[in-house]
Design a protein around this motif. Structure first.
Motif, mmCIF file in Angstrom:
data_model
loop_
_atom_site.group_PDB
_atom_site.id
_atom_site.type_symbol
_atom_site.label_atom_id
_atom_site.label_comp_id
_atom_site.label_asym_id
_atom_site.label_seq_id
_atom_site.Cartn_x
_atom_site.Cartn_y
_atom_site.Cartn_z
ATOM 1 N N LEU A 127 0.997 -0.729 0.264
ATOM 2 C CA LEU A 127 -0.108 -0.097 0.176
ATOM 3 C C LEU A 127 0.901 1.015 -0.103
ATOM 4 N N LEU A 128 1.944 1.486 0.667
ATOM 5 C CA LEU A 128 3.131 2.099 1.133
ATOM 6 C C LEU A 128 3.658 2.754 -0.798
ATOM 7 N N THR A 129 4.370 1.110 -0.755
ATOM 8 C CA THR A 129 4.600 1.417 -2.287
ATOM 9 C C THR A 129 3.548 2.248 -3.438
ATOM 10 N N GLY A 130 2.343 1.984 -3.548
ATOM 11 C CA GLY A 130 1.558 1.581 -4.539
ATOM 12 C C GLY A 130 0.930 3.628 -4.636
ATOM 13 N N MET A 131 1.241 4.530 -3.191
ATOM 14 C CA MET A 131 1.178 5.775 -2.850
ATOM 15 C C MET A 131 2.325 6.109 -3.403
ATOM 16 N N GLY A 132 3.111 5.722 -4.199
ATOM 17 C CA GLY A 132 4.202 6.451 -4.119
ATOM 18 C C GLY A 132 5.835 6.174 -3.418
ATOM 19 N N LEU A 133 5.585 5.863 -2.150
ATOM 20 C CA LEU A 133 6.078 6.017 -1.415
ATOM 21 C C LEU A 133 7.416 4.992 -1.351
ATOM 22 N N LYS A 134 9.117 4.995 -0.995
ATOM 23 C CA LYS A 134 9.763 4.397 -1.030
ATOM 24 C C LYS A 134 9.005 3.958 0.319
ATOM 25 N N CYS A 135 9.117 2.116 0.536
ATOM 26 C CA CYS A 135 9.351 1.235 1.932
ATOM 27 C C CYS A 135 10.433 0.639 1.776
ATOM 28 N N GLY A 136 10.761 -0.079 2.803
ATOM 29 C CA GLY A 136 11.517 -1.494 3.170
ATOM 30 C C GLY A 136 10.473 -1.815 4.070
ATOM 31 N N PHE A 137 10.449 -3.498 4.746
ATOM 32 C CA PHE A 137 10.581 -4.261 5.199
ATOM 33 C C PHE A 137 11.114 -5.172 6.314
ATOM 34 N N LEU A 138 10.948 -5.799 6.794
ATOM 35 C CA LEU A 138 11.776 -7.472 7.492
ATOM 36 C C LEU A 138 9.950 -7.809 7.817
ATOM 37 N N SER A 139 10.715 -9.284 6.737
ATOM 38 C CA SER A 139 9.304 -9.954 7.625
ATOM 39 C C SER A 139 9.959 -11.519 7.809
ATOM 40 N N THR A 140 8.789 -12.264 8.852
ATOM 41 C CA THR A 140 9.548 -14.014 8.463
ATOM 42 C C THR A 140 10.013 -14.633 7.222
ATOM 43 N N VAL A 141 9.007 -14.045 6.261
ATOM 44 C CA VAL A 141 9.039 -14.968 5.090
ATOM 45 C C VAL A 141 10.463 -13.591 3.834
ATOM 46 N N ARG A 155 15.721 -17.802 9.962
ATOM 47 C CA ARG A 155 15.359 -18.603 10.671
ATOM 48 C C ARG A 155 14.838 -17.661 11.783
ATOM 49 N N GLN A 156 14.136 -16.131 11.713
ATOM 50 C CA GLN A 156 14.325 -15.786 12.802
ATOM 51 C C GLN A 156 13.074 -15.160 12.132
ATOM 52 N N SER A 157 11.822 -14.592 12.119
ATOM 53 C CA SER A 157 10.971 -14.097 12.484
ATOM 54 C C SER A 157 11.833 -11.951 12.502
ATOM 55 N N THR A 158 12.229 -12.679 14.046
ATOM 56 C CA THR A 158 12.741 -11.007 14.149
ATOM 57 C C THR A 158 14.075 -11.659 14.089
ATOM 58 N N GLU A 182 8.069 -6.641 10.756
ATOM 59 C CA GLU A 182 7.440 -7.518 11.869
ATOM 60 C C GLU A 182 8.038 -8.131 13.508
ATOM 61 N N SER A 183 7.172 -7.477 14.200
ATOM 62 C CA SER A 183 7.608 -7.420 15.337
ATOM 63 C C SER A 183 6.770 -8.777 16.101
ATOM 64 N N THR A 184 8.077 -9.807 17.256
ATOM 65 C CA THR A 184 7.999 -10.767 17.145
ATOM 66 C C THR A 184 8.457 -10.699 18.627
ATOM 67 N N SER A 185 8.006 -11.339 19.614
ATOM 68 C CA SER A 185 7.149 -11.313 21.512
ATOM 69 C C SER A 185 8.701 -11.690 21.089
ATOM 70 N N HIS A 186 9.180 -12.532 20.259
ATOM 71 C CA HIS A 186 10.736 -12.999 21.136
ATOM 72 C C HIS A 186 12.073 -11.461 21.008
ATOM 73 N N GLY A 187 11.628 -10.890 19.343
ATOM 74 C CA GLY A 187 12.182 -9.618 19.401
ATOM 75 C C GLY A 187 11.746 -8.651 20.374
ATOM 76 N N LEU A 188 10.437 -8.496 20.725
ATOM 77 C CA LEU A 188 10.043 -7.050 21.905
ATOM 78 C C LEU A 188 10.319 -7.417 23.159
ATOM 79 N N SER A 189 10.649 -8.925 23.297
ATOM 80 C CA SER A 189 11.169 -9.411 25.227
ATOM 81 C C SER A 189 12.452 -8.293 25.838
#
Length: 504
Positions: A127-141, A155-158, A182-189
């Motif tokens: 969605l952010l990219t579609g609005m013309g904003l340059k965006c990065g991300f980190l996720s499990t995938v 092999r770590q979501s965070t 992607e902010s997992t419970s392990h990463g936030l602990s």
């Protein structure tokens, strides 16, 4: 990039110093096998190995400094040694300083919850990219630093703090204005502190169900660790987006008191929600509904499957609208082009008479959302192939079996990631919840996942449907002696071609 050790360790409590008083640092590492010349090496205690045992290997590889939490037997005068209370906790502020605090110059959106995180992260990025904003991300995938998306190989979501801040710095260098994590419970602990030095501008929670209690101990601690995302966002006067359909929504709203706004969303149309779905229409391959909000309404037409994606789209849309100050109508042209994440509700068609779907669902909450949504769409029998991960949350194993037992006609249990556990004993624990199934007729325990899949396909007839669950995008199955390469979708295709006689 080179920085002095003293310049990047000002925010940690140093208990003792040995060797050189300072050093010029050109990289950070916590694995002696990947340590490079000029690195600062963090000796981390782990579940299966202790990084303190590999300090000498790290130095031999070129490390110029070491952060450790127990006294070492040997100190080289030409190496700088800093002893701290906890090496892992210290890694986050040092990594943030080394990479010049990249989250401070990005608009950072954190997504937490038990299920739906990766899909919500992906929808936010699209969605952010579609609005013309340059965006990065980190996720499990996947990761994306502003260009092409690449597979998450950790092999770590965070990932660890060093990788997170390095990735965010790459986004800044690529000209990104936004980042979704992607902010997992392990990463936030606080025990891991992987995300402790991220400046969040938005916090999103999808839902809460039973997961990771082998790490957190109790559901209360699990939720409290996830709530850290809202506390951190509140410190930055960011915005909060919360699923009001989840029974724990008030807990998270309470921890978001420092946020400048708190918005609720609802896939059930709850009137107290700020963003809610109305008139949901669903086919096996698409979803459509009207999104109502205080900022107006929008028609949402999605070419993705799974009713639970209504929640994920609402969460992403609410976050974008609140953070960027836009109306939902602005997003309307973008919805039809949104794509599902790899391994999430992926149909596999090689000309067979029955339906095959690959999905990552592996928690009780995901099962409770998936099976009721799929069951009414299946004209024949519903099969499920799954298990539960080894050395992880033991309590959920029979629960997964019980939920599948309620909705499925045939259940096939097969290795997921048994790790150091006895694979068949693990399958038996899951099978203990399948009380209405008969072994050899409607319940099968087959350790080898390929053979289990082949057996399931051989039993299926026209209009049947099988859900291949738990692996999704993952590239391996982990056993006691290490990971074995695995691609769920590709293996399904190979076996279906074998069954149908179809060539590639």
């Amino acid at each position: 990039m080179e920085k002095s050790l003293s310049a990047i360790t000002g925010d940690i409590n140093i208990e003792a110093r040995n060797g050189k008083t300072d050093a010029l640092i050109s990289g950070l590492s916590y694995d002696s096998r990947t340590t490079c010349r000029g690195d600062l090496y963090f000796a981390l205690p782990g579940l299966h190995a202790d990084g303190h045992a590999f300090v000498e290997q790290a130095i031999a590889a070129g490390a110029r400094a070491v952060i450790h939490q127990v006294p070492l037997s040997l100190y080289h005068p030409e190496i700088a040694y800093l002893q701290v209370t906890n090496s892992r906790i210290s890694m986050s502020p040092v990594a943030a300083a080394f990479y010049d605090h990249p989250s401070r110059v990005l608009k950072v959106i954190g997504v937490t919850g038990t299920d739906g995180k990766s899909s919500t992260v992906s929808f936010l990025h699209q969605l952010l990219t579609g609005m013309g904003l340059k965006c990065g991300f980190l996720s499990t995938v996947q990761f994306n630093t502003g260009g092409e998306s690449v597979k998450n190989h950790f092999r770590q979501s965070t990932p660890e703090a060093t990788e997170i801040h390095k990735t965010l710095r790459a986004m800044v260098e690529a000209g990104c204005s936004h980042a979704v994590i992607e902010s997992t419970s392990h990463g936030l602990s606080p025990k891991n502190n992987r995300l402790g030095d991220i400046c969040y501008d938005a916090a999103v929670i999808t839902n809460i169900s039973h997961e990771h209690l082998e790490f957190h101990g109790t559901m209360e601690q699990y939720m409290d660790d996830k709530a850290n995302l809202f506390r951190m966002t509140g410190q930055n006067r960011g915005i909060a987006v919360i699923n009001i359909d989840d029974k724990n929504h008030n807990l998270f709203a309470g921890t978001a008191s420092g946020c400048r706004s708190i918005s609720f969303y609802s896939a059930t149309g709850a009137q107290k929600a700020d963003y809610r779905a109305r008139g949901i229409e669903e086919t096996p391959a698409s979803i459509a509904f009207t999104l109502d909000s205080p900022k107006g309404e929008a028609r949402v037409d999605l070419n993705v499957a799974g009713r639970f994606n209504v929640d994920n789209i609402l969460a992403a849309s609410a976050a974008v609208c609140e953070l960027e100050g836009v109306e939902p109508k602005t997003l309307e042209p973008l919805f039809p082009g949104l794509k599902a994440v790899k391994g999430r509700m992926v149909p596999v068609d090689e000309g067979q008479a029955f339906q095959v779907i690959v999905d990552y669902a592996h928690t009780p909450g995901a099962f409770r959302r998936l099976f009721p949504a799929i069951r009414p769409l299946v004209r024949g029998r519903l099969f499920a192939l799954f298990s539960s991960a080894g050395e992880r949350d033991l309590e959920k194993r029979p629960v997964l079996g019980s939920i599948a037992d309620e909705y499925c006609d045939v259940i096939v249990l097969a290795d997921e990631d048994p790790r150091g556990e006895n694979p068949m004993a693990l399958l038996e624990e899951v099978a203990s919840g399948c009380r209405n199934k008969t072994k050899g007729k409607s319940l099968f325990l087959i350790e080898n996942r390929k053979e289990a899949m082949r057996h399931a396909f051989s039993m299926m007839k026209k209009d049947d449907c099988i859900l291949l669950l738990g692996k999704g995008h993952e590239g391996s199955i982990i056993y006691a002696n290490g990971p074995v390469p695995w691609d769920e979708e590709e293996m399904a295709r190979i076996l279906l071609r074998e069954l149908t006689g179809k060539r590639e």
